[in-house]
Design an enzyme around this catalytic site. Structure first.
Site, PDB file in Angstrom:
ATOM      1  N   LYS A   1       0.919  -1.238   0.033  1.00  0.00           N
ATOM      2  CA  LYS A   1       0.115  -0.140   0.177  1.00  0.00           C
ATOM      3  C   LYS A   1       0.902   1.334  -0.006  1.00  0.00           C
ATOM      4  CE  LYS A   1      -0.411  -0.011   5.157  1.00  0.00           C
ATOM      5  NZ  LYS A   1      -1.307  -0.027   6.199  1.00  0.00           N
TER       6      LYS A   1
ATOM      7  N   ARG B   1     -10.222   0.275  15.032  1.00  0.00           N
ATOM      8  CA  ARG B   1     -10.132   1.104  14.139  1.00  0.00           C
ATOM      9  C   ARG B   1     -11.039   0.642  12.955  1.00  0.00           C
ATOM     10  NH1 ARG B   1      -4.089   1.299  11.693  1.00  0.00           N
ATOM     11  NH2 ARG B   1      -4.672  -0.600  11.125  1.00  0.00           N
TER      12      ARG B   1
ATOM     13  N   TYR C   1      16.333  30.117   7.018  1.00  0.00           N
ATOM     14  CA  TYR C   1      15.017  31.103   7.523  1.00  0.00           C
ATOM     15  C   TYR C   1      14.953  31.204   8.997  1.00  0.00           C
ATOM     16  CZ  TYR C   1      12.851  30.724   2.814  1.00  0.00           C
ATOM     17  OH  TYR C   1      12.479  31.036   1.553  1.00  0.00           O
TER      18      TYR C   1
ATOM     19  N   MET D   1      11.784  24.488   1.557  1.00  0.00           N
ATOM     20  CA  MET D   1      11.070  23.583   0.798  1.00  0.00           C
ATOM     21  C   MET D   1      11.788  22.675  -0.139  1.00  0.00           C
ATOM     22  SD  MET D   1       7.837  24.683  -1.734  1.00  0.00           S
ATOM     23  CE  MET D   1       6.876  25.260  -0.481  1.00  0.00           C
TER      24      MET D   1
END
Length: 389
Positions: free
Chosen positions: A50, A153, A275, A323
């Site tokens: 998956k 779940r 940053y 990023m």
């Protein structure tokens, strides 16, 4: 994983390379299969592919596993299943089955049946709709039924499982391929919950129609033999994640992530990096900027906490992850190895996946499934070697 001749296999403009060792993944499956059969019982070993093969490519991974002997493949939903079914065609692997963990979402039953998929039925409603589809089509349809034993779940709860046991006619028209449940904390050695869940599952199985049972996934395979039942469902361990965190990793690493150095600069003491100016050098330093960032799945949490290796030398990540970029203090790297165009290893033999995850405060599963699509992917081993941007 052996070293790769990256310049001959990837475009010169590729900012990062994700090398995936399909032989290692197939080898890990064999290790898991053999360990599951350590008591002498025949236990089928499936492959969980998956989330696009945990980020490494469901089709090439499943193909390599099928060639190694795996015949049962678990995915999450119909979209994943359809893509995999096309790759594992009856003409190529006639006995391969694709199992859908989320089951048949209302309205998708006929498509699932047409594709020859085996859904995991998680509720009485799932069972009723799948059975109705079998009646409409005039043929039996296969299914695995999930019984919840402690995850809360997916799966039939205790009341619904007892109701099914009291009315087995609810399964008429279905080919019962098995029962399954899922362990909540198999990765915790000595945790008593696994044994409790196994006892709950066995109590249900004693009342229900006989069929193969499945409980253990990656970590459960290495716990008590009683957890193994008839089918095991390894996922993350196939891709090199340690299924026994309290012990050395029995799995082989299956990937290597390299980021290209774009620029090298010398900065004085007191220079800020990235940053927010969250990092300031305490001495003159040589910085390298690498073409990988959080958009590629390199967690922002690794800012000023992770490290890469360049020519085998540790280079700490400094400042915030951007990023598309990250910066490292490469002062200790030999100058001849620290040049634009060279590669730094972000995950690999010198930077194991589980170590990267620990530095980021997460787990290997999240690192794997978050690997971005911008990497140039190089498949080695059972899949034909090729570069895929």
């Amino acid at each position: 994983m052996s070293s790769v001749d990256f310049p001959s296999q990837v475009p010169v403009g590729a900012g990062a390379v994700l090398a995936i060792d399909l032989d290692a993944i197939a080898g890990n499956w064999r290790v898991l299969r053999d360990h599951a059969q350590r008591t002498g019982r025949v236990v089928e070993c499936a492959g969980v592919v998956k989330a696009d093969g945990y980020g490494l490519g469901a089709v090439p991974v499943a193909t390599a596993l099928a060639e190694a002997g795996c015949r049962s493949f678990f995915v999450a939903d119909l979209e994943e299943a359809a893509a995999l079914r096309a790759a594992l065609s009856p003409g190529t692997f006639p006995d391969a089955r694709v199992l859908v963990l989320h089951g048949p979402t209302a309205g998708t039953e006929r498509e699932m049946a047409a594709l020859g998929l085996t859904p995991v039925l998680n509720s009485l409603d799932d069972i009723a709709r799948w059975r109705a589809t079998a009646v409409e089509l005039g043929r039996a349809l296969p299914a695995i039924i999930h019984i919840d034993t402690g995850m809360n779940r997916l799966g039939l709860d205790n009341r619904d499982a007892r109701h099914l046991a009291a009315e087995p006619a609810l399964l008429t028209g279905l080919t019962l391929a098995g029962w399954m449940s899922h362990l909540a904390s198999a990765d915790v050695a000595g945790d008593g919950l696994a044994a409790e869940q196994d006892a709950r599952l066995r109590a249900h199985l004693a009342r229900l129609p006989r069929a193969p049972a499945s409980l253990a996934a990656s970590s459960g395979i290495f716990r008590e033999p009683a957890l193994l039942h008839d089918l095991v469902r390894p996922g993350a361990a196939l891709y090199g994640v340690n299924p026994t965190p309290e012990a050395p990793n029995p799995m082989a690493p299956a990937l290597r992530l390299l980021g290209r150095i774009l620029q090298v600069r010398d900065v004085p003491a007191g220079a800020t990096v990235g940053y927010g100016a969250t990092y300031r050098t305490t001495a003159p330093a040589r910085l390298a900027t690498i073409a990988v960032g959080y958009a590629d799945g390199y967690c922002r949490a690794l800012g000023s906490s992770g490290h890469v290796t360049i020519a085998g030398v540790r280079a700490p990540v400094v400042g915030r992850i951007s990023m598309d970029l990250l910066s490292v203090d490469a002062t200790r790297v030999p100058p001849e190895a620290l040049v634009p165009g060279a590669f730094a290893e972000l995950i690999g033999p010198d930077r194991p996946l589980d170590d990267v995850a620990a530095d980021a405060g997460t787990i290997g599963y999240e690192i794997l499934t978050g690997l971005g699509r911008r990497f140039c992917r190089v498949y080695q081993g059972a899949w034909p070697v090729a570069a895929h941007p």
